[in-house]
Structure formats: C-alpha cells, structure tokens
Design an enzyme around this catalytic site. Sequence first.
Site, PDB file in Angstrom:
ATOM      1  N   TYR A  33       0.828  -1.208   0.000  1.00 30.24           N
ATOM      2  CA  TYR A  33       0.000   0.000   0.000  1.00 30.24           C
ATOM      3  C   TYR A  33       0.855   1.249   0.000  1.00 30.24           C
ATOM      4  O   TYR A  33       2.065   1.186   0.194  1.00 30.24           O
ATOM      5  CB  TYR A  33      -0.948  -0.009   1.213  1.00 30.24           C
ATOM      6  CG  TYR A  33      -0.299   0.338   2.545  1.00 30.24           C
ATOM      7  CD1 TYR A  33       0.535  -0.564   3.198  1.00 30.24           C
ATOM      8  CD2 TYR A  33      -0.502   1.579   3.143  1.00 30.24           C
ATOM      9  CE1 TYR A  33       1.134  -0.248   4.419  1.00 30.24           C
ATOM     10  CE2 TYR A  33       0.076   1.900   4.362  1.00 30.24           C
ATOM     11  CZ  TYR A  33       0.892   0.991   4.996  1.00 30.24           C
ATOM     12  OH  TYR A  33       1.479   1.304   6.193  1.00 30.24           O
ATOM     13  N   ARG A  52       7.916   4.059  -4.970  1.00 32.66           N
ATOM     14  CA  ARG A  52       8.027   3.096  -3.859  1.00 32.66           C
ATOM     15  C   ARG A  52       6.995   1.981  -4.009  1.00 32.66           C
ATOM     16  O   ARG A  52       7.290   0.811  -3.727  1.00 32.66           O
ATOM     17  CB  ARG A  52       7.863   3.799  -2.508  1.00 32.66           C
ATOM     18  CG  ARG A  52       8.153   2.854  -1.333  1.00 32.66           C
ATOM     19  CD  ARG A  52       8.151   3.549  -0.007  1.00 32.66           C
ATOM     20  NE  ARG A  52       6.865   4.165   0.276  1.00 32.66           N
ATOM     21  CZ  ARG A  52       6.649   5.007   1.274  1.00 32.66           C
ATOM     22  NH1 ARG A  52       7.626   5.325   2.106  1.00 32.66           N
ATOM     23  NH2 ARG A  52       5.453   5.528   1.476  1.00 32.66           N
ATOM     24  N   ARG A 100      -7.734 -20.493  -1.369  1.00 32.77           N
ATOM     25  CA  ARG A 100      -6.656 -20.353  -0.392  1.00 32.77           C
ATOM     26  C   ARG A 100      -5.559 -21.388  -0.603  1.00 32.77           C
ATOM     27  O   ARG A 100      -5.814 -22.594  -0.578  1.00 32.77           O
ATOM     28  CB  ARG A 100      -7.209 -20.461   1.037  1.00 32.77           C
ATOM     29  CG  ARG A 100      -6.141 -20.182   2.102  1.00 32.77           C
ATOM     30  CD  ARG A 100      -6.729 -20.181   3.512  1.00 32.77           C
ATOM     31  NE  ARG A 100      -5.694 -19.864   4.484  1.00 32.77           N
ATOM     32  CZ  ARG A 100      -4.892 -20.791   5.036  1.00 32.77           C
ATOM     33  NH1 ARG A 100      -5.039 -22.055   4.745  1.00 32.77           N
ATOM     34  NH2 ARG A 100      -3.946 -20.431   5.900  1.00 32.77           N
ATOM     35  N   LYS A 149       6.512  -1.920   1.852  1.00 34.08           N
ATOM     36  CA  LYS A 149       5.327  -1.355   2.526  1.00 34.08           C
ATOM     37  C   LYS A 149       4.143  -2.308   2.399  1.00 34.08           C
ATOM     38  O   LYS A 149       3.240  -2.112   1.578  1.00 34.08           O
ATOM     39  CB  LYS A 149       5.010   0.029   1.934  1.00 34.08           C
ATOM     40  CG  LYS A 149       4.124   0.874   2.824  1.00 34.08           C
ATOM     41  CD  LYS A 149       4.243   2.339   2.456  1.00 34.08           C
ATOM     42  CE  LYS A 149       3.247   3.224   3.162  1.00 34.08           C
ATOM     43  NZ  LYS A 149       3.371   3.246   4.621  1.00 34.08           N
ATOM     44  N   GLU A 182      12.127   2.604  14.032  1.00 39.52           N
ATOM     45  CA  GLU A 182      11.284   3.671  13.472  1.00 39.52           C
ATOM     46  C   GLU A 182       9.998   3.732  14.276  1.00 39.52           C
ATOM     47  O   GLU A 182       9.794   2.975  15.222  1.00 39.52           O
ATOM     48  CB  GLU A 182      10.996   3.414  11.986  1.00 39.52           C
ATOM     49  CG  GLU A 182      10.243   2.126  11.724  1.00 39.52           C
ATOM     50  CD  GLU A 182       9.967   1.870  10.242  1.00 39.52           C
ATOM     51  OE1 GLU A 182       9.846   2.836   9.476  1.00 39.52           O
ATOM     52  OE2 GLU A 182       9.867   0.687   9.877  1.00 39.52           O
ATOM     53  N   LEU A 207      11.127   1.503   6.904  1.00 39.75           N
ATOM     54  CA  LEU A 207      10.559   1.931   5.623  1.00 39.75           C
ATOM     55  C   LEU A 207      11.302   3.182   5.153  1.00 39.75           C
ATOM     56  O   LEU A 207      11.602   4.062   5.960  1.00 39.75           O
ATOM     57  CB  LEU A 207       9.068   2.241   5.793  1.00 39.75           C
ATOM     58  CG  LEU A 207       8.370   2.539   4.468  1.00 39.75           C
ATOM     59  CD1 LEU A 207       8.118   1.241   3.698  1.00 39.75           C
ATOM     60  CD2 LEU A 207       7.070   3.280   4.691  1.00 39.75           C
TER      61      LEU A 207
HETATM   62  N1  PDD Z   1       2.946   5.121   7.148  1.00 42.80           N
HETATM   63  N2  PDD Z   1       7.642   3.917   8.630  1.00 42.80           N
HETATM   64  C1  PDD Z   1       6.501   3.216   8.655  1.00 42.80           C
HETATM   65  C2  PDD Z   1       6.486   1.888   9.340  1.00 42.80           C
HETATM   66  C3  PDD Z   1       5.350   3.702   8.022  1.00 42.80           C
HETATM   67  O1  PDD Z   1       4.215   2.986   8.036  1.00 42.80           O
HETATM   68  C4  PDD Z   1       5.388   4.983   7.402  1.00 42.80           C
HETATM   69  C5  PDD Z   1       4.189   5.573   6.702  1.00 42.80           C
HETATM   70  C6  PDD Z   1       6.611   5.697   7.416  1.00 42.80           C
HETATM   71  C7  PDD Z   1       6.754   7.039   6.758  1.00 42.80           C
HETATM   72  O2  PDD Z   1       6.694   6.939   5.361  1.00 42.80           O
HETATM   73  P1  PDD Z   1       6.175   8.146   4.471  1.00 42.80           P
HETATM   74  O3  PDD Z   1       6.987   9.342   4.863  1.00 42.80           O
HETATM   75  O4  PDD Z   1       6.432   7.715   3.099  1.00 42.80           O
HETATM   76  O5  PDD Z   1       4.707   8.347   4.773  1.00 42.80           O
HETATM   77  C8  PDD Z   1       7.711   5.121   8.032  1.00 42.80           C
HETATM   78  C9  PDD Z   1       1.718   5.581   6.527  1.00 42.80           C
HETATM   79  C10 PDD Z   1       1.515   7.056   6.650  1.00 42.80           C
HETATM   80  C11 PDD Z   1       0.562   4.756   7.070  1.00 42.80           C
HETATM   81  O6  PDD Z   1       0.766   3.563   7.230  1.00 42.80           O
HETATM   82  O7  PDD Z   1      -0.525   5.279   7.298  1.00 42.80           O
END
Ligand code: PDD
Length: 287
Positions: A33, A52, A100, A149, A182, A207
């Site tokens: 996503y 990405r 499945r 992601k 993170e 990420l």
């Molecule tokens: N999340 N690290 C993780 C684990 C994340 O899920 C996200 C983003 C980031 C930051 O990535 P970016 O700057 O590209 O948004 C870092 C999104 C916002 C979410 O899951 O809602």
Amino acid sequence: MSRFVYVNGQYVPYADAGIHAEDRGFQFGDAVYEVCEVKGGRLVDETRHMERLARSLRELKIAEPMSEGAWTRVLRETIRRNRLRDGSLYLQVSRGVHRRDFFFPPAGTPPTVVCIARNASPAKAEATAAKGIGIKSVPDNRWARCDIKTVMLLPASMAKEAARTDGANDAWFVDAKGFVTEGASANAWIVDKEGRLITRQIDNVILRGVTRTTLIDHLRREGIELVERPFTIAEAKAAREAFITSATSIVMPVVTIDGVTVGNGAPGLLSLKLRAAFHSAAEIAAV
Ligand code: PDD
C-alpha cells in the site's frame, strides 16, 4: 469520509466497496500500500510514492496492475469524485483472488486494486503540532523486510493501541540492542544536546519514508547537517528535540518518550522550522 472508492476499475459508493472473501490481502497479508498526502486538492510527492509502490510490488513479485498513466488518472479521479481538499489517498494492491493456497496463484491472476480518499483537518494537525505528541517505546517484533510497505500491520496496530492505553499518542519500535528502528507508522528523528540532527540510515528494518527523503533534500539545500545512524531510546530521551515524519504527520514534534520529557517539553525549534518548510521542498502535483 470517502464517498466513492476505486475498486478494480470502478468508482463505487463507500458502503458497497467490497472485495472477495478469498483475496490474498485478506488471507495472507499479501498486499502492499501507499498513503499519499493531498493538500489543497493536489498530491504531495506522487512520484516518490508511486516509485516506492512499484518497488514494493517488484520485491514481492506482484504484477503491476496498471500503467503509470492509468495510476495518474485513478488518483486524480478519486480526488475529484470525493471533492478532496486536504487529507490523503490510500492505495492498496494485493496479489488478487484465488482459492486459499500458500503458493502464489497462477500468473495472470489480476491484482486487486483499491484507492480510498480520506480527509483530514489541517487546523487540527497544526494544533497537535503546536503541543507535540507523546511516544511509547515497544519491542520491534516485525519481520525482516520492513523496507517493503506491506499491509502486515498487526505489530504496528498493537503498538499504537498499547501507546494509547498508556496515554501516549504513538509508538516507536526498539530493537533488542536498544536502538530505535522507526515509528509504528513514521520515521523517527532526534536532535542531540549538541544540536546534531540524527535519523537511522535506510536498511531493511525501516521503511524508506518519502517524507524522510524529501526532508533530506531540504536539509541538503539548506546546508543543515544530518547524521544517518541508529540512535538508542536512551539517547532519544536525553535529546534536545525529537520528531516523526510521515505523509500523514509531515514533521510532528515529540515532547515525551515513555513519560520522560524531551528537551524543555515544548516542540523543538528545528522540528517546527522543518515542519513549516516541508511543503516548499515537496513535489506538489498539477491539478
Ligand atoms: N505510514 N515507517 C513506517 C512503518 C510507516 O508505516 C510509514 C508511513 C513511514 C513514513 O513513510 P512516508 O513518509 O512515506 O509516509 C515510516 C503511513 C503514513 C501509514 O501507514 O498510514
């Protein structure tokens, strides 16, 4: 609230936006996503988010569901049909629907694609940033490919819920050696006592945040030094400033970690400066 959701080629009313019970995303977390900020009806850093997404799909060998041009149209049409001004677009691509089976479905199985618009209040976000947020640290119990992601977000969901139970706003993951990896849905940054800005280098345990990358562009242009290295949760608690970055939080100051006050307890000056500068550094799409 999204009034129309893009589902596999159609814009359907929110209440009817369903996918099949045997979708791989539902059964295996076999989906990736993106969350892309929308500001004033325009996409922020669309190119980097779509790059990405393409990388996540390649890493998992999920077929690219549509051309770049088709994506561009779907994103804009979702914004238009929902009259979205400020908020975000959520896009998800799963490996598709199949009986499945742990093995991948046959080649040619169409991926499932969803795009959901969501509005957010800029005034509310600014009010939160003016106060700063509290963080709870939790052990990082995720898999070894957090650079992809994927929708396997149960550890992040549990971490955030644990934070809320403790009266904090968000969570940071900490590895077995005490290093912050993170945030649960954001990248983590600190400014140490000497004023050095520090964030973890990119590797497979975090990420590669688009907000992080764009902010680094801005730091380079402004000549602000950045140290990319892991920092411990103890360093973070003793830091002058801390903040998180993500498409939904932009740059959000952190004022407490596990109940310990960071700096003087107010959002840091550099954090607020970077928050204010962020959109001037980002790619803002044409309408
Ligand atoms: N999340 N690290 C993780 C684990 C994340 O899920 C996200 C983003 C980031 C930051 O990535 P970016 O700057 O590209 O948004 C870092 C999104 C916002 C979410 O899951 O809602």
